[in-house]
Design a protein around this motif. Structure first.
Motif, PDB file in Angstrom:
ATOM      1  N   VAL A  11       1.248  -1.077  -0.011  1.00  0.00           N
ATOM      2  CA  VAL A  11      -0.333   0.131   0.399  1.00  0.00           C
ATOM      3  C   VAL A  11       1.230   1.177  -0.048  1.00  0.00           C
ATOM      4  O   VAL A  11       0.444   2.335  -0.774  1.00  0.00           O
ATOM      5  CB  VAL A  11      -0.914  -0.003   1.006  1.00  0.00           C
ATOM      6  N   LYS A  12       1.857   1.111   0.768  1.00  0.00           N
ATOM      7  CA  LYS A  12       2.979   2.437   1.085  1.00  0.00           C
ATOM      8  C   LYS A  12       3.465   2.715  -0.963  1.00  0.00           C
ATOM      9  O   LYS A  12       3.711   4.124  -0.710  1.00  0.00           O
ATOM     10  CB  LYS A  12       3.569   2.859   2.002  1.00  0.00           C
ATOM     11  N   MET A  13       3.677   1.890  -1.010  1.00  0.00           N
ATOM     12  CA  MET A  13       4.438   1.815  -2.286  1.00  0.00           C
ATOM     13  C   MET A  13       4.378   2.756  -3.232  1.00  0.00           C
ATOM     14  O   MET A  13       4.464   3.122  -4.300  1.00  0.00           O
ATOM     15  CB  MET A  13       5.820   0.953  -2.666  1.00  0.00           C
ATOM     16  N   ALA A  14       2.595   2.102  -3.576  1.00  0.00           N
ATOM     17  CA  ALA A  14       1.609   1.720  -4.471  1.00  0.00           C
ATOM     18  C   ALA A  14       1.152   3.412  -4.543  1.00  0.00           C
ATOM     19  O   ALA A  14       0.989   4.192  -5.703  1.00  0.00           O
ATOM     20  CB  ALA A  14       0.076   1.359  -4.099  1.00  0.00           C
TER      21      ALA A  14
ATOM     22  N   LYS B 230       4.674   4.170  -7.309  1.00  0.00           N
ATOM     23  CA  LYS B 230       5.381   2.736  -7.621  1.00  0.00           C
ATOM     24  C   LYS B 230       4.697   1.523  -7.967  1.00  0.00           C
ATOM     25  O   LYS B 230       3.468   1.284  -7.258  1.00  0.00           O
ATOM     26  CB  LYS B 230       6.725   2.014  -7.264  1.00  0.00           C
ATOM     27  N   ARG B 231       4.185   1.152  -9.239  1.00  0.00           N
ATOM     28  CA  ARG B 231       3.153   0.042  -9.679  1.00  0.00           C
ATOM     29  C   ARG B 231       2.882  -1.055  -9.293  1.00  0.00           C
ATOM     30  O   ARG B 231       4.524  -1.697  -9.488  1.00  0.00           O
ATOM     31  CB  ARG B 231       3.574   0.069 -11.457  1.00  0.00           C
ATOM     32  N   THR B 232       2.089  -1.638  -7.978  1.00  0.00           N
ATOM     33  CA  THR B 232       3.200  -2.390  -7.017  1.00  0.00           C
ATOM     34  C   THR B 232       1.743  -3.589  -7.423  1.00  0.00           C
ATOM     35  O   THR B 232       0.535  -3.417  -7.205  1.00  0.00           O
ATOM     36  CB  THR B 232       3.142  -1.818  -5.402  1.00  0.00           C
ATOM     37  N   LEU B 233       2.193  -4.864  -7.130  1.00  0.00           N
ATOM     38  CA  LEU B 233       1.510  -6.087  -7.776  1.00  0.00           C
ATOM     39  C   LEU B 233       1.856  -6.909  -6.015  1.00  0.00           C
ATOM     40  O   LEU B 233       2.921  -7.304  -5.454  1.00  0.00           O
ATOM     41  CB  LEU B 233       1.940  -7.220  -8.609  1.00  0.00           C
TER      42      LEU B 233
ATOM     43  N   LYS C 218      -1.682   1.804   5.729  1.00  0.00           N
ATOM     44  CA  LYS C 218      -1.130   3.492   5.127  1.00  0.00           C
ATOM     45  C   LYS C 218      -0.677   3.285   6.355  1.00  0.00           C
ATOM     46  O   LYS C 218       0.513   3.533   6.629  1.00  0.00           O
ATOM     47  CB  LYS C 218      -1.722   3.630   4.397  1.00  0.00           C
ATOM     48  N   GLU C 219      -1.669   3.139   7.717  1.00  0.00           N
ATOM     49  CA  GLU C 219      -1.352   3.879   8.632  1.00  0.00           C
ATOM     50  C   GLU C 219      -0.453   2.906   9.623  1.00  0.00           C
ATOM     51  O   GLU C 219       0.741   3.265  10.027  1.00  0.00           O
ATOM     52  CB  GLU C 219      -2.229   3.659   9.780  1.00  0.00           C
ATOM     53  N   LEU C 220      -0.319   1.972   9.807  1.00  0.00           N
ATOM     54  CA  LEU C 220       1.111   0.643   9.668  1.00  0.00           C
ATOM     55  C   LEU C 220       2.293   1.417   8.945  1.00  0.00           C
ATOM     56  O   LEU C 220       2.948   0.671  10.177  1.00  0.00           O
ATOM     57  CB  LEU C 220       0.090  -0.408   9.515  1.00  0.00           C
ATOM     58  N   ALA C 221       2.206   0.935   7.681  1.00  0.00           N
ATOM     59  CA  ALA C 221       3.349   1.565   7.133  1.00  0.00           C
ATOM     60  C   ALA C 221       4.224   2.585   7.409  1.00  0.00           C
ATOM     61  O   ALA C 221       5.346   2.851   7.767  1.00  0.00           O
ATOM     62  CB  ALA C 221       3.054   1.216   5.856  1.00  0.00           C
ATOM     63  N   ASP C 222       3.580   4.009   7.451  1.00  0.00           N
ATOM     64  CA  ASP C 222       3.793   4.781   8.237  1.00  0.00           C
ATOM     65  C   ASP C 222       4.549   4.713   9.283  1.00  0.00           C
ATOM     66  O   ASP C 222       5.812   5.307   9.563  1.00  0.00           O
ATOM     67  CB  ASP C 222       3.207   6.353   7.880  1.00  0.00           C
ATOM     68  N   ILE C 223       4.251   3.742  10.588  1.00  0.00           N
ATOM     69  CA  ILE C 223       5.312   3.249  12.053  1.00  0.00           C
ATOM     70  C   ILE C 223       5.874   3.020  11.412  1.00  0.00           C
ATOM     71  O   ILE C 223       7.110   3.188  12.247  1.00  0.00           O
ATOM     72  CB  ILE C 223       3.831   3.121  12.248  1.00  0.00           C
TER      73      ILE C 223
ATOM     74  N   ASP D 246      11.049   6.866   7.762  1.00  0.00           N
ATOM     75  CA  ASP D 246      11.658   7.940   6.570  1.00  0.00           C
ATOM     76  C   ASP D 246      11.757   6.664   5.167  1.00  0.00           C
ATOM     77  O   ASP D 246      12.151   7.688   4.687  1.00  0.00           O
ATOM     78  CB  ASP D 246      12.073   9.281   7.382  1.00  0.00           C
ATOM     79  N   ARG D 247      12.148   5.993   5.681  1.00  0.00           N
ATOM     80  CA  ARG D 247      12.763   4.936   5.217  1.00  0.00           C
ATOM     81  C   ARG D 247      11.912   4.624   3.621  1.00  0.00           C
ATOM     82  O   ARG D 247       9.993   3.948   4.021  1.00  0.00           O
ATOM     83  CB  ARG D 247      12.656   3.848   5.909  1.00  0.00           C
ATOM     84  N   ASP D 248      12.542   4.681   2.262  1.00  0.00           N
ATOM     85  CA  ASP D 248      11.578   3.713   1.276  1.00  0.00           C
ATOM     86  C   ASP D 248      11.449   1.952   1.484  1.00  0.00           C
ATOM     87  O   ASP D 248      12.577   1.655   1.256  1.00  0.00           O
ATOM     88  CB  ASP D 248      11.943   4.415   0.198  1.00  0.00           C
ATOM     89  N   PRO D 249       9.958   1.988   1.517  1.00  0.00           N
ATOM     90  CA  PRO D 249       9.930   0.176   1.772  1.00  0.00           C
ATOM     91  C   PRO D 249      10.555  -0.093   0.796  1.00  0.00           C
ATOM     92  O   PRO D 249      11.039  -1.774   0.440  1.00  0.00           O
ATOM     93  CB  PRO D 249       8.623   0.480   1.515  1.00  0.00           C
ATOM     94  N   SER D 250      11.247  -0.004  -0.640  1.00  0.00           N
ATOM     95  CA  SER D 250      11.547  -0.370  -1.820  1.00  0.00           C
ATOM     96  C   SER D 250      12.607  -0.428  -1.894  1.00  0.00           C
ATOM     97  O   SER D 250      13.334  -0.891  -2.793  1.00  0.00           O
ATOM     98  CB  SER D 250      11.165  -0.019  -3.156  1.00  0.00           C
ATOM     99  N   ALA D 251      13.587  -0.074  -0.899  1.00  0.00           N
ATOM    100  CA  ALA D 251      15.214   0.324  -0.853  1.00  0.00           C
ATOM    101  C   ALA D 251      15.722  -1.213  -0.414  1.00  0.00           C
ATOM    102  O   ALA D 251      14.960  -1.797   0.560  1.00  0.00           O
ATOM    103  CB  ALA D 251      15.649   1.400   0.000  1.00  0.00           C
ATOM    104  N   MET D 252      16.519  -1.332  -0.634  1.00  0.00           N
ATOM    105  CA  MET D 252      18.023  -2.906   0.517  1.00  0.00           C
ATOM    106  C   MET D 252      18.027  -2.641   1.108  1.00  0.00           C
ATOM    107  O   MET D 252      19.306  -0.938   1.214  1.00  0.00           O
ATOM    108  CB  MET D 252      18.250  -3.220  -1.267  1.00  0.00           C
TER     109      MET D 252
END
Length: 397
Positions: free
Chosen positions: A23-26, A30-33, A295-300, A304-310
């Motif tokens: 949800v956060k990456m979308a 980012k086109r996310t599946l 989305k609320e959970l992902a924000d916590i 400030d991190r990008d979830p798609s980062a390595m």
């Protein structure tokens, strides 16, 4: 394409974390599946929208899919299954369990994981989030293509020629239907597909695994075991996500003891999985259902991190053979050599490193072997194991 695989013991909230990440990456454009390969799907429940065996758009830039393992098995194994069924019929072994017997343990999970390769090749998405079956056992199955590839390269060509020669004779003499070219082609396509999928998920520049766990004893033990095997088979684990952490305000009243227990295991998680990043997801005040709450959970969790980062690159554990002995190498940065101490109990190795204590679940490769020596250099501890007890006994006789 970026691929992020979430795994963990059943019931730890793995699906919620995976869905929140998607949800956060979308939302970031980012086109996310998000793809569920777990036979017991709960992704649709988490997102609160109907999801089928094909990708369904949930919101802008977000799609979801719950893989139908039976359909994928028929697609990838159907031709072989028809031939095996006929073979068993002639052997008079036909009964209600025959169809179940013709799909070997773990194969349905592998067929589901082939969707990773399919989506990666499609180019339709920027990120693929995989809600995997519980623990790393499914990923461990991906070691199979190594054996299949050797068989295809060394044995399969000769076997195909032999079958073509013997097939007419076998049909006349024994009335046996040897596998047709369609059956053999189907087996080869499957093996090649699994090999390509293995290459994709082992590419540490593209794919990473994130382990979701709760701060509890049994869950932590399973997570350590999964982590060891993920390292053994070459998967890049880039984060640990501790889910359902009680807030400090729960330190009074009914949950006071639970909060103390969690704090104890939170410290153990840090010492066992360092230098991997440890992310925390709190016990939310409401059910984790629907896009807004996810989305609320992902924000916590990611802040400030990008979830798609390595988040981490490299293997923290590795095993290799040297001069007839096995070597286990563990990354332990920023420790004085004098502070290191090793203890081995059964299949568990405890590494005391200063104020930290790390427990490593030994894989089968190292079971029944005793530690014969250790060396610490360049932030890595190399532990040497001798021969198996059984091998020693044979030599002594």
């Amino acid at each position: 394409m970026r691929i992020i695989i979430y795994t963990g013991k059943g019931g730890v909230g793995k699906t919620s974390i995976a869905a929140a990440t998607a949800v956060k990456m979308a939302e970031q454009g980012k086109r996310t599946l998000i793809l569920s390969t777990d036979a017991a799907h709960s992704l649709a429940d988490s997102l609160a929208v109907p999801i089928g065996p094909d990708p369904v758009q949930i919101s802008e830039n977000l799609w979801g899919q719950e893989v139908n393992a039976i359909r994928e098995t028929e697609r990838n194994w159907g031709t072989v299954q028809v031939w095996l069924t006929k073979l068993l019929d002639k052997a008079q072994l036909k009964d209600v369990t025959t169809e179940e017997m013709l799909v070997f343990p773990g194969m349905e999970e592998l067929f589901s994981l082939l969707k990773i390769k399919e989506h990666a090749e499609s180019g339709q998405y920027d990120v693929l989030v995989v809600d995997c079956a519980p623990t790393g056992e499914t990923l461990r199955l991906l070691s199979y293509p190594n054996v299949l590839n050797w068989w295809l390269e060394k044995i399969f060509p000769t076997e195909r020629k032999l079958i073509k020669i013997v097939r007419p004779v076998a049909k006349i003499v024994k009335d046996i239907d040897l596998p047709s070219d369609d059956v053999l082609d189907s087996i080869e396509r499957l093996a090649r597909g699994l090999e390509e999928m293995q290459r994709l998920v082992l590419d540490s520049d593209t794919t990473s695994v994130r382990i979701v766990l709760n701060p509890e004893k049994m869950v932590l033990a399973e997570a350590k075991r999964s982590f060891t095997y993920l390292n053994l088979f070459g998967f890049n684990t880039d984060a640990i996500i501790v889910n359902r952490v009680l807030p400090d305000e729960a330190g009074e009243g009914f949950f006071a003891l639970w909060r103390d227990i969690q704090k104890k295991y939170e410290e153990e998680i840090v010492s066992n999985f360092q230098p991997l990043p440890i992310l925390k997801a709190p016990m939310m005040q409401k059910e984790i259902i629907g896009v807004p709450v996810l989305k609320e959970l992902a924000d916590i969790v990611y802040a400030d991190r990008d979830p798609s980062a390595m988040f981490y690159h490299g293997r923290t554990e590795s095993i290799r053979e040297e001069d007839g002995e096995m070597l286990l190498e563990i990354a332990i940065p920023f420790i004085d050599k004098a502070d290191l101490n090793l203890t081995q109990t059964g299949d568990e190795l405890t590494v005391d490193a200063g104020a930290y204590k790390r427990k490593v679940i030994l894989p089968r490769t190292l079971m029944n072997r005793q530690v014969t020596g250790a060396k610490y250099a360049q932030d890595r501890l190399v532990i040497r194991f001798g021969k198996r007890e059984l091998e020693k006994n044979v030599e002594d006789q």
